[in-house]
Design a protein around this motif. Structure first.
Motif, mmCIF file in Angstrom:
data_model
loop_
_atom_site.group_PDB
_atom_site.id
_atom_site.type_symbol
_atom_site.label_atom_id
_atom_site.label_comp_id
_atom_site.label_asym_id
_atom_site.label_seq_id
_atom_site.Cartn_x
_atom_site.Cartn_y
_atom_site.Cartn_z
ATOM 1 N N PRO A 95 102.850 44.724 30.451
ATOM 2 C CA PRO A 95 103.014 45.305 29.114
ATOM 3 C C PRO A 95 103.659 46.686 29.217
ATOM 4 N N ALA A 96 104.465 47.046 28.200
ATOM 5 C CA ALA A 96 104.995 48.415 28.161
ATOM 6 C C ALA A 96 103.872 49.382 27.797
ATOM 7 N N VAL A 97 103.038 48.965 26.819
ATOM 8 C CA VAL A 97 101.915 49.806 26.399
ATOM 9 C C VAL A 97 100.638 48.971 26.433
ATOM 10 N N ALA A 98 99.638 49.454 27.150
ATOM 11 C CA ALA A 98 98.340 48.787 27.184
ATOM 12 C C ALA A 98 97.295 49.721 26.581
ATOM 13 N N ALA A 99 96.444 49.166 25.716
ATOM 14 C CA ALA A 99 95.326 49.946 25.183
ATOM 15 C C ALA A 99 94.089 49.573 25.990
ATOM 16 N N ILE A 100 93.364 50.581 26.448
ATOM 17 C CA ILE A 100 92.196 50.311 27.293
ATOM 18 C C ILE A 100 90.922 50.813 26.630
ATOM 19 N N GLY A 101 89.876 49.988 26.705
ATOM 20 C CA GLY A 101 88.582 50.307 26.084
ATOM 21 C C GLY A 101 88.045 51.645 26.593
ATOM 22 N N THR A 117 102.381 50.574 37.275
ATOM 23 C CA THR A 117 103.049 51.881 37.198
ATOM 24 C C THR A 117 104.068 51.951 36.056
ATOM 25 N N GLU A 118 104.502 50.815 35.541
ATOM 26 C CA GLU A 118 105.496 50.813 34.456
ATOM 27 C C GLU A 118 104.825 50.897 33.083
ATOM 28 N N THR A 119 103.496 50.772 33.061
ATOM 29 C CA THR A 119 102.772 50.659 31.789
ATOM 30 C C THR A 119 102.250 52.018 31.335
ATOM 31 N N THR A 120 102.376 52.280 30.038
ATOM 32 C CA THR A 120 101.738 53.459 29.450
ATOM 33 C C THR A 120 100.371 53.037 28.925
ATOM 34 N N PHE A 121 99.335 53.768 29.307
ATOM 35 C CA PHE A 121 97.984 53.440 28.845
ATOM 36 C C PHE A 121 97.585 54.347 27.679
ATOM 37 N N VAL A 122 97.013 53.741 26.654
ATOM 38 C CA VAL A 122 96.489 54.514 25.524
ATOM 39 C C VAL A 122 95.043 54.060 25.261
ATOM 40 N N SER A 123 94.336 54.842 24.457
ATOM 41 C CA SER A 123 92.947 54.506 24.147
ATOM 42 C C SER A 123 92.877 53.371 23.131
ATOM 43 N N ALA A 124 91.962 52.424 23.368
ATOM 44 C CA ALA A 124 91.804 51.289 22.456
ATOM 45 C C ALA A 124 90.891 51.625 21.286
ATOM 46 N N SER A 125 90.271 52.803 21.318
ATOM 47 C CA SER A 125 89.194 53.045 20.348
ATOM 48 C C SER A 125 89.691 52.959 18.906
ATOM 49 N N THR A 126 90.870 53.528 18.628
ATOM 50 C CA THR A 126 91.304 53.518 17.224
ATOM 51 C C THR A 126 91.562 52.097 16.737
ATOM 52 N N LEU A 127 92.118 51.240 17.603
ATOM 53 C CA LEU A 127 92.401 49.855 17.206
ATOM 54 C C LEU A 127 91.140 49.132 16.771
ATOM 55 N N ILE A 128 90.121 49.209 17.608
ATOM 56 C CA ILE A 128 88.943 48.372 17.360
ATOM 57 C C ILE A 128 88.013 49.035 16.354
ATOM 58 N N THR A 129 88.001 50.377 16.356
ATOM 59 C CA THR A 129 87.201 51.091 15.353
ATOM 60 C C THR A 129 87.648 50.694 13.950
ATOM 61 N N GLU A 130 88.949 50.535 13.764
ATOM 62 C CA GLU A 130 89.489 50.128 12.464
ATOM 63 C C GLU A 130 88.808 48.854 11.961
ATOM 64 N N LEU A 131 88.451 47.971 12.892
ATOM 65 C CA LEU A 131 87.784 46.723 12.501
ATOM 66 C C LEU A 131 86.276 46.922 12.420
ATOM 67 N N ARG A 132 85.719 47.519 13.466
ATOM 68 C CA ARG A 132 84.256 47.586 13.557
ATOM 69 C C ARG A 132 83.633 48.468 12.484
ATOM 70 N N ILE A 133 84.411 49.431 11.959
ATOM 71 C CA ILE A 133 83.845 50.398 11.025
ATOM 72 C C ILE A 133 83.493 49.755 9.677
#
Ligand code: ZN
Ligand code: ZN
Ligand code: ZN
Length: 362
Positions: A95-101, A117-133
């Protein structure tokens, strides 16, 4: 019944909005939210690999595999001498961008970083919080059942437990037993904070023996079908002195102000403000040392946080605590806490309704 395939669909929509190609979720509540499987926080890697397309993979240690329920994912077991990071890397498919828990162990993230090494990692919290909230009706039903069980404990405490002459630890053990007896599957915590210990909001119950006149803050919670309860009542051993009566009345009024303010369209910070103003007006503003509340669901503390500066508007399906307190160092503390939820019509209802007044215990 929880529709996990639907949740996977929804999280993919969030991923698309955020430009995320692959979601990687390890231990913590996001995993059971998406799969129904709660992994033990072990040194052995468990990870859901959820790309935008195709069947997600659940990479799981072979010895844990029998506990995995069927779901919208393919189970990829790994044996003791296999390379689980390699399985994750293969399933993620560059993946170009992976969100990690957020609760993934740093150790595993470091290994993934070294291999992807080619992947940019971002936080998954905003993605799943949007649902869980925003809770689904089935989740609200589970929170309601947990809240009702907690209320039964609150009512039993003054009827059945002796405080005078007993240690906080003994009382906390009895409260924990009641939490289970009333139908919780696990006990999350049982805080019993007597006398001056009550001035520490998260006091660990210890050897202090309760004496007549003590204020005792009892804050407890457990989990039922994965969903949490969390409620606080303050008791008095025997009869209270006038200061305690006064402080308790202020906290009761503040808690009511918070409950009356909470509704759809109100900003989270306004609920905090409404409760805080009552306490400030009474001259105890410096002694209310925490936010007024936190969201609750699969975790005891989760978004939304009801705190100054949080401008997020409350919406139907949001569930959160309202728990103002006054903590007088060296003397005593008072806190009253209920879980509230915003109903489809926009009003807040309380999932806790045991007596909130200062109840005497023996
Ligand atoms: Zn707390
Ligand atoms: Zn609590
Ligand atoms: Zn709480």
């Amino acid at each position: 019944m929880i529709d996990f395939a639907h949740r996977v669909e929804l999280v993919r929509r969030e991923m698309e909005h955020s430009g995320v190609d692959c979601l990687l979720v390890s231990v913590g509540a996001d995993l059971p939210y998406l799969t129904g499987y709660e992994a033990m926080p072990l040194e052995r890697l468990t990870m859901l690999v959820l790309p935008m397309e195709g069947t997600p993979s659940l990479v799981v240690p072979r010895l844990e595999a029998p506990r995995v329920p069927p779901g919208p994912f393919e189970v990829r077991e790994w044996g003791e001498t296999d390379d689980p990071i390699g399985l994750v890397v293969a399933a993620a498919a560059r993946p170009a961008v992976a969100a990690i828990g957020d609760q993934t162990w740093a150790l595993f993230l470091l290994r993934l970083l070294a291999r992807m090494t080619e992947t940019t990692f971002v936080s998954a919290s905003t993605l799943i919080t949007e649902l869980r909230i925003r809770k689904e009706p089935a989740e609200i039903a589970m929170l309601r059942a947990a809240g009702a069980a907690a209320d039964r404990v609150s009512v039993r405490i003054p009827r059945e437990l002796r405080f005078e002459g007993r240690s906080e630890r003994e009382i906390a053990r009895d409260v924990a037993t009641m939490i289970r007896e009333e139908g919780h599957h696990t006990v999350s915590f049982a805080i019993v904070a007597s006398g001056p210990n009550g001035a520490s909001p998260h006091h660990e119950p210890g050897d202090r023996i309760c004496v007549r006149g003590d204020a005792v803050v009892v804050d407890f919670g457990g989990r039922m079908d994965g969903y949490c309860s969390d409620t606080t009542r303050t008791f008095v051993v025997g009869s209270p002195d006038p200061d305690l009566v006064r402080v308790h009345a202020v906290v009761e009024e503040a808690q009511l102000a918070g409950r009356e303010t909470a509704s759809a369209g109100v900003r989270a910070e306004q609920v905090d403000k409404a409760a805080r103003e009552v306490i400030e007006r009474a001259g105890y503003g410096d002694y209310f040392v925490h936010r007024v509340g936190h969201g609750i669901g699969l975790e005891t503390h989760e978004p939304p946080y009801l705190v100054a500066g949080n401008e997020q508007e409350l919406e139907p399906g949001m569930a959160f605590s309202i728990e103002p307190g006054i903590y007088l160092p060296g003397r005593f503390g008072v806190r009253i806490e209920d879980i509230c939820v915003i109903e489809p019509g926009g009003n807040a209802v309380c999932l806790n309704d045991s007596p909130r007044q200062l109840v005497a215990v023996e």
